[in-house]
Design a protein around this motif. Structure first.
Motif, PDB file in Angstrom:
ATOM      1  N   GLU A   1     -24.447 -23.440 -52.799  1.00  0.00           N
ATOM      2  CA  GLU A   1     -23.820 -22.448 -51.927  1.00  0.00           C
ATOM      3  C   GLU A   1     -22.350 -22.751 -51.651  1.00  0.00           C
ATOM      4  OE1 GLU A   1     -25.515 -19.455 -50.503  1.00  0.00           O
ATOM      5  OE2 GLU A   1     -26.338 -20.074 -52.424  1.00  0.00           O
TER       6      GLU A   1
ATOM      7  N   LEU B 120     -23.166 -21.173 -47.350  1.00  0.00           N
ATOM      8  CA  LEU B 120     -24.190 -20.124 -47.371  1.00  0.00           C
ATOM      9  C   LEU B 120     -23.962 -19.106 -46.264  1.00  0.00           C
ATOM     10  CD1 LEU B 120     -27.952 -20.602 -48.002  1.00  0.00           C
ATOM     11  CD2 LEU B 120     -27.266 -19.413 -45.931  1.00  0.00           C
ATOM     12  N   LYS B 121     -23.266 -19.494 -45.199  1.00  0.00           N
ATOM     13  CA  LYS B 121     -22.998 -18.593 -44.082  1.00  0.00           C
ATOM     14  C   LYS B 121     -22.398 -17.265 -44.541  1.00  0.00           C
ATOM     15  CE  LYS B 121     -23.752 -21.926 -40.934  1.00  0.00           C
ATOM     16  NZ  LYS B 121     -24.842 -21.908 -39.950  1.00  0.00           N
TER      17      LYS B 121
ATOM     18  N   LYS C 159     -29.123 -13.890 -45.452  1.00  0.00           N
ATOM     19  CA  LYS C 159     -29.533 -15.238 -45.856  1.00  0.00           C
ATOM     20  C   LYS C 159     -30.764 -15.218 -46.753  1.00  0.00           C
ATOM     21  CE  LYS C 159     -27.383 -17.941 -42.211  1.00  0.00           C
ATOM     22  NZ  LYS C 159     -27.502 -19.127 -41.349  1.00  0.00           N
TER      23      LYS C 159
ATOM     24  N   CYS D 220     -30.742 -15.665 -50.658  1.00  0.00           N
ATOM     25  CA  CYS D 220     -30.769 -16.967 -51.336  1.00  0.00           C
ATOM     26  C   CYS D 220     -32.144 -17.180 -51.980  1.00  0.00           C
ATOM     27  CB  CYS D 220     -30.449 -18.076 -50.343  1.00  0.00           C
ATOM     28  SG  CYS D 220     -30.320 -19.718 -51.074  1.00  0.00           S
TER      29      CYS D 220
ATOM     30  N   SER E  52     -34.242 -27.210 -47.212  1.00  0.00           N
ATOM     31  CA  SER E  52     -32.990 -26.736 -46.624  1.00  0.00           C
ATOM     32  C   SER E  52     -32.752 -27.413 -45.281  1.00  0.00           C
ATOM     33  CB  SER E  52     -33.041 -25.215 -46.432  1.00  0.00           C
ATOM     34  OG  SER E  52     -31.929 -24.742 -45.692  1.00  0.00           O
TER      35      SER E  52
ATOM     36  N   THR F 104     -31.384 -20.184 -41.496  1.00  0.00           N
ATOM     37  CA  THR F 104     -31.257 -20.237 -42.959  1.00  0.00           C
ATOM     38  C   THR F 104     -32.602 -20.364 -43.660  1.00  0.00           C
ATOM     39  OG1 THR F 104     -29.007 -21.125 -42.870  1.00  0.00           O
ATOM     40  CG2 THR F 104     -30.268 -21.528 -44.878  1.00  0.00           C
TER      41      THR F 104
ATOM     42  N   SER G  49     -25.859 -30.796 -45.544  1.00  0.00           N
ATOM     43  CA  SER G  49     -26.484 -30.375 -46.794  1.00  0.00           C
ATOM     44  C   SER G  49     -27.127 -31.537 -47.521  1.00  0.00           C
ATOM     45  CB  SER G  49     -25.443 -29.712 -47.703  1.00  0.00           C
ATOM     46  OG  SER G  49     -24.975 -28.506 -47.149  1.00  0.00           O
TER      47      SER G  49
ATOM     48  N   VAL H 189     -31.281 -26.720 -51.272  1.00  0.00           N
ATOM     49  CA  VAL H 189     -30.257 -25.743 -50.925  1.00  0.00           C
ATOM     50  C   VAL H 189     -29.048 -26.498 -50.367  1.00  0.00           C
ATOM     51  CG1 VAL H 189     -29.703 -23.663 -49.632  1.00  0.00           C
ATOM     52  CG2 VAL H 189     -32.059 -24.055 -50.404  1.00  0.00           C
TER      53      VAL H 189
ATOM     54  N   THR I  54     -26.138 -26.103 -48.627  1.00  0.00           N
ATOM     55  CA  THR I  54     -25.660 -24.987 -47.809  1.00  0.00           C
ATOM     56  C   THR I  54     -24.151 -24.954 -47.628  1.00  0.00           C
ATOM     57  OG1 THR I  54     -26.157 -26.334 -45.859  1.00  0.00           O
ATOM     58  CG2 THR I  54     -27.807 -24.715 -46.530  1.00  0.00           C
TER      59      THR I  54
END
Length: 415
Positions: free
Chosen positions: A123, A131-132, A234, A237, A255, A262, A369, A393, A395
């Protein structure tokens, strides 16, 4: 012929297949509309982790027809809006593209941990490196559709930076409410992106309350836990992971967990695919907390009738340093549906995993992460993963301090 034409018109007329929303706390059904936020019956509940969170519901039969043609995805977009029928957005208006990030195989890491196959959902390739951006893309598009000019959020850094970037591109004014101990480096990012920064005198929870208060002033809220539409971004993903694996379901998805948005969103993505008949099982979801702030883990243990872990302390993993996870109920539901679990790892383990991700996996991950690799190490010691397909993930990739190289030089040895 007429039936085919009619079917095509029906699909085009329902680009977004939202039906309504339902409260995860009391079951109240709420009409789909601009003003939907928290459940009108439950409100904020008895506390931050007990609010009446709404879940967006879709016509999955219609969504399946709109998304797929003879088993193939219709859209050729390379962002989250390739799954538009499963998103609460009628027409994408933003130019920054969130999503469709690489799913990178990591065979050397897999061999080192005894895992059948290991993938990194990277991400860090999103516009703001996190990822946000998936949630932000949905929020900014909804704000634009409603004619809003100001948009706000509470954040320790990544969500605020994501919001500032997308708002700058879309011509909106971004307001970031940050905790008193927010990273100076992340504050510099916010300044560079032109955000209005409101530094709270308290922690993240106080900053969250301060941001929520500005909804009354007409600011659009990008607070993912309470705004029911943002977690839908989200979940893409999870949709992407499955598509990138040729519609094969991974065995385990790991995650980080802070406010619990998330992983619960990713879990919903897999369940959406199951509802549409694209997959026949769910992956096991594993959430990771910092041992210094195990609030969500304690709620999970309480649900199972087990004693809590040690009291919270300190953690340098700012992205998951959340004392009151506001999307707890949603994540608990997803963990139950997937036979998943939550783990906690120490900061030292995250730092070691951060180094290993870089030196063996070729991926620069922020501390939070890297918790996913630390958790995988725990799992691999507890059970055999020799036949498992595992996805970590990653992130975010924005680091506030140098990565500690505490791993031995294994170049050429782990293959």
């Amino acid at each position: 012929m007429e039936n085919n034409e009619h079917r095509h018109q029906v699909i085009e007329a329902h680009r977004s297949c939202v039906v309504d929303l339902r409260c995860l706390r009391c079951g109240q059904v709420v009409p789909y509309g601009e003003d939907a936020y928290l459940c009108p019956v439950c409100g904020t509940g008895t506390g931050p982790s007990d609010a009446g969170i709404l879940d967006v519901r879709y016509d999955y039969e219609l969504a399946a027809r709109a998304l797929f043609d003879d088993g193939r995805l219709r859209s050729d977009r390379d962002d989250i809006f390739r799954y538009l029928p499963l998103l609460p957005v009628e027409e994408p208006r933003t130019d920054l593209r969130a999503g469709w990030t690489p799913l990178v195989e990591a065979p050397r890491l897999a061999a080192a941990l005894g895992v059948g196959s290991l993938y990194l959902k990277d991400e860090t390739r999103n516009p703001s490196r996190a990822l946000k951006d998936r949630a932000t893309a949905v929020g900014v598009n909804r704000a634009l559709a409603q004619g809003r000019t100001d948009i706000c959020c509470a954040s320790a850094g990544n969500a605020a930076i994501s919001l500032a970037a997308f708002a700058a591109n879309a011509g909106l004014r971004a307001h970031a409410f940050v905790p008193h101990d927010a990273s100076e480096i992340r504050l510099e990012w916010l300044d560079a992106l032109g955000a209005d920064v409101i530094r709270s005198e308290g922690d993240y929870d106080q900053a969250y309350d301060e941001a929520e208060a500005m909804r009354a002033a007409g600011w659009y809220s990008r607070n993912c836990a309470f705004n029911p539409f943002l977690v839908e971004g989200k979940k893409t993903c999870g949709l992407e992971i499955t598509e990138q694996l040729d519609w094969r379901v991974p065995d385990v998805v790991i995650s980080p967990v802070g406010d619990a948005c998330t992983l619960s969103g990713i879990g919903k993505g897999f369940r959406d695919l199951q509802r549409m008949g694209r997959i026949d099982r769910l992956p096991r979801l594993v959430g990771v907390q910092a041992a210094g702030e195990p609030a969500m883990l304690n709620l999970y243990l309480e649900q199972q009738g087990r004693p809590p872990v040690a009291e919270p302390g300190d953690t340098a993993a700012a992205s998951i340093d959340v004392a009151h996870p506001r999307n707890a109920r949603r994540l608990l539901n997803e963990l139950e549906a997937s036979d998943g679990e939550l783990l906690a790892v120490e900061d030292a383990e995250m730092r070691s995993a951060q180094s290993r991700l870089a030196r063996i996996g070729g991926t620069i991950a922020e501390l939070a992460s890297a918790s996913t690799l630390a958790a995988l190490h725990h799992l691999s010691e507890r059970e055999s993963l020799a036949a498992a397909r595992v996805v970590l993930v990653v992130t975010g990739g924005r680091t506030d301090e140098p990565i500690t190289n505490d791993e031995p030089n294994t170049k050429g040895n782990e293959r």
